[in-house]
Design a protein around this motif. Structure first.
Motif, PDB file in Angstrom:
ATOM      1  N   GLN A 141       0.824  -1.198   0.000  1.00 55.88           N
ATOM      2  CA  GLN A 141       0.000   0.000   0.000  1.00 55.88           C
ATOM      3  C   GLN A 141       0.868   1.262   0.000  1.00 55.88           C
ATOM      4  O   GLN A 141       1.903   1.320   0.667  1.00 55.88           O
ATOM      5  CB  GLN A 141      -0.917   0.003   1.226  1.00 55.88           C
ATOM      6  CG  GLN A 141      -1.994  -1.061   1.174  1.00 55.88           C
ATOM      7  CD  GLN A 141      -2.877  -1.039   2.404  1.00 55.88           C
ATOM      8  OE1 GLN A 141      -2.771  -0.148   3.242  1.00 55.88           O
ATOM      9  NE2 GLN A 141      -3.767  -2.023   2.499  1.00 55.88           N
ATOM     10  N   THR A 149       1.670   5.025   1.026  1.00 50.58           N
ATOM     11  CA  THR A 149       1.360   5.855   2.185  1.00 50.58           C
ATOM     12  C   THR A 149       2.411   6.958   2.340  1.00 50.58           C
ATOM     13  O   THR A 149       3.576   6.760   1.999  1.00 50.58           O
ATOM     14  CB  THR A 149       1.306   5.017   3.474  1.00 50.58           C
ATOM     15  OG1 THR A 149       1.074   5.897   4.578  1.00 50.58           O
ATOM     16  CG2 THR A 149       2.606   4.261   3.704  1.00 50.58           C
ATOM     17  N   ASP A 150       1.976   8.096   2.853  1.00 45.37           N
ATOM     18  CA  ASP A 150       2.903   9.174   3.182  1.00 45.37           C
ATOM     19  C   ASP A 150       3.202   9.215   4.677  1.00 45.37           C
ATOM     20  O   ASP A 150       3.874  10.129   5.154  1.00 45.37           O
ATOM     21  CB  ASP A 150       2.319  10.535   2.738  1.00 45.37           C
ATOM     22  CG  ASP A 150       2.506  10.769   1.242  1.00 45.37           C
ATOM     23  OD1 ASP A 150       3.581  10.392   0.721  1.00 45.37           O
ATOM     24  OD2 ASP A 150       1.589  11.313   0.605  1.00 45.37           O
ATOM     25  N   SER A 151       2.679   8.235   5.386  1.00 47.03           N
ATOM     26  CA  SER A 151       2.924   8.182   6.830  1.00 47.03           C
ATOM     27  C   SER A 151       4.408   7.899   7.094  1.00 47.03           C
ATOM     28  O   SER A 151       5.015   7.024   6.469  1.00 47.03           O
ATOM     29  CB  SER A 151       2.085   7.087   7.479  1.00 47.03           C
ATOM     30  OG  SER A 151       2.444   6.933   8.838  1.00 47.03           O
ATOM     31  N   GLY A 168       4.381  -0.770   4.009  1.00 45.71           N
ATOM     32  CA  GLY A 168       3.895  -0.123   2.813  1.00 45.71           C
ATOM     33  C   GLY A 168       5.010   0.533   2.027  1.00 45.71           C
ATOM     34  O   GLY A 168       6.201   0.374   2.320  1.00 45.71           O
TER      35      GLY A 168
END
Length: 320
Positions: free
Chosen positions: A31, A33-35, A74
């Motif tokens: 996945q 994600t920018d987290s 991710g």
């Protein structure tokens, strides 16, 4: 009949919904994600921090590559920009440890001894690593009496945490150091030997066992061949040889008095020295320097001695 059709239509709707749901279910590790939570940036080649460059045997030019990696659950949804710089502070810290242990400090790489590519890296969105940058270095440009280091550290990481154990990479160009060659796996033979257990071992292998009390002894029973006597060592791989040390039998001073050395580098035997003197009454190791060169076999040809038979205690080869 109408009820059956409604039931079938209901089943179809459920199956289609399930199919769409399965197609949309992406594994967590894929996945985007920018987290930045639990995500880290690291120098991909910086395992244990240091990279020893191959300086010897000397060559005009060698190369190595390194890049940046991403670790987390991710994949990044956006490009990650990372920048490295030469870190003098890291070199100073390393040198404090070296000096404290009685060693000379590392010198920074000479400017004419290397070329390095762009130290700005990009990990593309959806990827776990950047492209690589090439470090080209010129072994002949390094002073062979000193050790050199090139420390690099991550100074920008787009707000991501940096793995502290792989934040720095230090390329090391250590001066070649002469050492006693490791004889594990070597094959020792002789023109003759007293291999029935008399005279300690009697075999040529006794010259490599690190024990001054065991000896090689030329045959004296049932026949007694005279000079020349030869002991040969197949080193099983090529090493750069600089000198040898030879120890005589410790309790008998009637051994060889003249010899020369020969060697091979995958071909015929060639002379490494002219005829040399050996003192069988000097129980210390006696040293003989040769022109440094790559060899895979070496042998000692004894031409004269104080009696018909011959014997020795140890044979050491020194190499880089």
């Amino acid at each position: 009949m109408k009820t059956n059709n409604i039931y079938k239509s209901f089943l179809i709707v459920i199956m289609v919904s399930l199919s769409i749901s399965c197609e949309d279910e992406t594994p967590a590790y894929e996945q985007l994600t920018d987290s930045k939570e639990n995500a880290q940036i690291f120098i991909a080649k910086a395992v244990n921090g240091a990279v020893d460059l191959e300086i010897f045997p000397y060559a005009d030019q060698r190369e190595t590559n390194f890049g940046i990696g991403f670790g987390g659950v991710g994949l990044p949804a956006s490009d990650i920009s990372v920048k490295l710089e030469i870190n003098q502070t890291a070199l100073d810290s390393l040198n404090q440890i070296r000096v404290a242990s009685g060693r000379d400090p590392y010198l920074i790489f000479p400017s004419d001894a290397y070329e390095i590519g762009d130290l700005s890296f990009t990990i593309p969105a959806g990827k776990q690593s950047s492209g690589v940058t090439k470090l080209t270095y010129f072994p002949n440009k390094f002073d062979s009496s000193s050790d050199f280091a090139l420390p690099l550290t991550i100074v920008e990481s787009s707000g991501y945490n940096v793995n502290p154990s792989t934040k720095n990479i230090i390329f090391l160009a250590n001066a070649p150091r002469e050492r006693v060659a490791n004889t594990n796996g070597w094959i020792a033979t002789a023109s003759s030997s007293q291999d029935n257990g008399w005279e300690n071992t009697g075999l040529a292998s006794a010259l490599l066992d690190g024990d001054l009390n065991t000896i090689w002894h030329s045959e004296y029973s049932p026949t007694t061949p005279g000079y020349p006597h030869t002991v040969s060592f197949d080193m099983t791989k090529k090493i750069f040889v600089t000198k040898v040390q030879i120890a005589p039998r410790q309790n008998n001073n009637s051994g060889p008095t003249k010899f020369y050395l020969e060697g091979t580098n995958g071909g015929d035997w060639i002379k490494l020295t002219e005829e040399l003197d050996f003192n069988p009454a000097n129980i210390d190791f006696q040293e003989y320097v040769i022109t440094g060169q790559t060899l895979d076999k070496i042998r000692m040809v004894m031409t004269e001695g104080r009696q018909t038979v011959s014997f020795l205690s140890e044979f050491k080869v020194f190499a880089f």
